[in-house]
Design a protein around this motif. Structure first.
Motif, mmCIF file in Angstrom:
data_model
loop_
_atom_site.group_PDB
_atom_site.id
_atom_site.type_symbol
_atom_site.label_atom_id
_atom_site.label_comp_id
_atom_site.label_asym_id
_atom_site.label_seq_id
_atom_site.Cartn_x
_atom_site.Cartn_y
_atom_site.Cartn_z
ATOM 1 N N ALA A 41 43.894 52.087 33.521
ATOM 2 C CA ALA A 41 44.985 52.224 34.497
ATOM 3 C C ALA A 41 45.324 50.881 35.121
ATOM 4 N N ALA A 42 44.300 50.095 35.475
ATOM 5 C CA ALA A 42 44.547 48.776 36.053
ATOM 6 C C ALA A 42 45.221 47.859 35.037
ATOM 7 N N ASP A 43 44.749 47.926 33.793
ATOM 8 C CA ASP A 43 45.334 47.103 32.736
ATOM 9 C C ASP A 43 46.791 47.487 32.497
ATOM 10 N N ALA A 44 47.090 48.775 32.515
ATOM 11 C CA ALA A 44 48.464 49.238 32.304
ATOM 12 C C ALA A 44 49.382 48.752 33.414
ATOM 13 N N ALA A 45 48.829 48.558 34.604
ATOM 14 C CA ALA A 45 49.623 48.083 35.734
ATOM 15 C C ALA A 45 49.763 46.564 35.740
ATOM 16 N N GLY A 46 49.190 45.904 34.726
ATOM 17 C CA GLY A 46 49.306 44.458 34.647
ATOM 18 C C GLY A 46 48.297 43.705 35.484
ATOM 19 N N LEU A 47 47.272 44.400 35.976
ATOM 20 C CA LEU A 47 46.268 43.764 36.822
ATOM 21 C C LEU A 47 45.153 43.147 35.978
ATOM 22 N N THR A 48 44.518 42.129 36.536
ATOM 23 C CA THR A 48 43.310 41.576 35.946
ATOM 24 C C THR A 48 42.116 42.261 36.588
ATOM 25 N N VAL A 49 41.210 42.744 35.753
ATOM 26 C CA VAL A 49 40.037 43.467 36.235
ATOM 27 C C VAL A 49 38.831 42.538 36.243
ATOM 28 N N ALA A 50 38.148 42.473 37.362
ATOM 29 C CA ALA A 50 36.855 41.797 37.462
ATOM 30 C C ALA A 50 35.821 42.893 37.684
ATOM 31 N N CYS A 51 34.987 43.136 36.688
ATOM 32 C CA CYS A 51 34.037 44.247 36.761
ATOM 33 C C CYS A 51 32.613 43.722 36.845
ATOM 34 N N HIS A 52 31.949 44.055 37.947
ATOM 35 C CA HIS A 52 30.545 43.706 38.167
ATOM 36 C C HIS A 52 29.694 44.456 37.158
#
Length: 248
Positions: A41-52
């Motif tokens: 969902a975050a990727d579809a919104a064009g966001l960069t994900v930083a996942c711990h």
């Protein structure tokens, strides 16, 4: 996002149990299907994900989610980050480059982990922990940070930990084959971090037209043994073109 907890609390998520807590493999903060849903969902919104993701199973699950998002969503430039990446299986190292995922690493955490690391996870798993040279060898994009305010905001600790892999004041290095050079550590802490931020065209290097975002040490670290790096004063700090610290 957070995929798991920490090794210190035995909540980092591993495939194998903790050596000092048989039967315990850590904590998945989201079911894998939910982690994939959130990242997609975050990727579809064009966001960069930083996942711990600290444990090896957390890292693998996060990379699976990044891969699923790239397959599910339209093509676009992606620069997601695997935060901490303190435990990585051999088979997951090349996936970072293949997926364009940045390994966002804080080497100084090794200094905090050294007193208990092998006791907690066992000597046999040590080569899979706090891998630095392996990340560079695999061709991954690597960004160094300090993890402030969880850890001290001191780049000298970052450089010292990456190069020596030993506690200040002496002691045997932890898996010395994973040590890197000072030049590589400086690059990861400057150009690498700018790349992770998507600002490699105007940050992270001393070059005409780039933002003045830098620290000046009182002495040349390349001319000193690592044991002296932690004592070298920072005489000038410039952030965004503004002087924020000047010694004297």
């Amino acid at each position: 996002l957070y995929a798991d907890g920490s090794m210190g609390a035995r909540s980092a998520w591993f495939f194998d149990p903790y050596a000092d807590a048989p039967g315990l493999t850590g904590l998945a903060l989201h079911p894998e299907a939910e982690l994939r849903r959130r990242i997609a969902a975050a990727d579809a919104a064009g966001l960069t994900v930083a996942c711990h993701a600290i444990g090896d199973r957390a890292a693998a699950a996060t990379l699976d989610a990044f891969a699923a998002a790239a397959a599910q969503n339209p093509p676009r430039p992606r620069r997601h980050r695997l935060e901490h990446a303190q435990a990585l299986r051999d088979e997951d190292l090349p996936r970072l480059r293949a997926l364009g995922v940045v390994a966002s690493v804080q080497p100084s955490h090794l200094l905090d982990d050294l007193p208990w690391l092998e006791r907690r996870l066992g000597a046999a798993r040590a080569p899979r922990l706090h891998r630095l040279r392996s990340l560079f060898t695999a061709g991954a994009a690597v960004a160094f940070g300090t993890d402030w305010y969880v850890a001290p905001l001191d780049p000298r600790r970052t450089l010292y930990a990456a190069v020596t892999r030993a506690r200040p004041g002496g002691g045997a290095p932890f898996v010395p084959a994973e040590a890197i050079t000072l030049a590589a550590a400086l690059s990861a802490a400057t150009a690498g971090s700018a790349y992770a931020e998507g600002r490699e065209r105007d940050k992270g290097r001393l070059a005409p037209g780039f933002l003045a975002d830098l620290a000046v040490f009182a002495r040349d670290l390349f001319a000193l043994p690592p044991a002296e790096w932690l004592e070298v004063p920072v005489v000038l700090t410039v952030a965004g073109g503004r002087i924020v610290h000047r010694a004297g």
